[in-house]
Scaffold this motif. Sequence first.
Motif, short mmCIF file in Angstrom:
data_model
loop_
_atom_site.label_atom_id
_atom_site.label_comp_id
_atom_site.label_asym_id
_atom_site.label_seq_id
_atom_site.Cartn_x
_atom_site.Cartn_y
_atom_site.Cartn_z
N GLY A 181 38.24 36.59 53.45
CA GLY A 181 37.19 35.57 53.53
C GLY A 181 35.85 36.07 53.02
O GLY A 181 35.10 35.33 52.39
N ILE A 198 36.06 35.96 49.24
CA ILE A 198 35.93 34.58 48.77
C ILE A 198 34.49 34.10 48.89
O ILE A 198 33.94 33.48 47.97
N ALA A 211 32.47 35.59 46.17
CA ALA A 211 32.75 34.96 44.89
C ALA A 211 32.09 33.59 44.77
O ALA A 211 31.69 33.18 43.68
N GLU A 245 30.74 31.50 55.46
CA GLU A 245 31.64 32.65 55.42
C GLU A 245 32.51 32.69 56.68
O GLU A 245 33.72 32.92 56.61
N ILE A 255 35.23 30.03 56.46
CA ILE A 255 36.29 30.46 55.54
C ILE A 255 37.20 31.47 56.24
O ILE A 255 38.43 31.37 56.18
#
Length: 87
Positions: free
Chosen positions: A46, A49, A52, A65, A68
């Motif tokens: 997570g 990701i 990103a 965050e 996720i």
Amino acid sequence: MAISGVISAIVIGAVIGVLGRLIVPGRQHIGVLSTVLIGIVAAFVGAVIAHALHVDHTKGVDWIEWIIQIGLAALGVAALDRYKSRH
């Protein structure tokens, strides 16, 4: 990464795993250690990701965050529970 960072990641991962498990409805047939390991993996994946997507550094709490990470943990718990219930 310093040892304190690794320990923090493990503790946060455990919390993420427990929160992910609470989201999945019903009784799960997996152990505490599996839940914690899923949470640790979900926390790391997570974070990657979120980085990103450029949502990992915000002012205050990084809610996106966390969402996720908890979502990934819930998916992991559900997937492992389904796998274990079939075998």
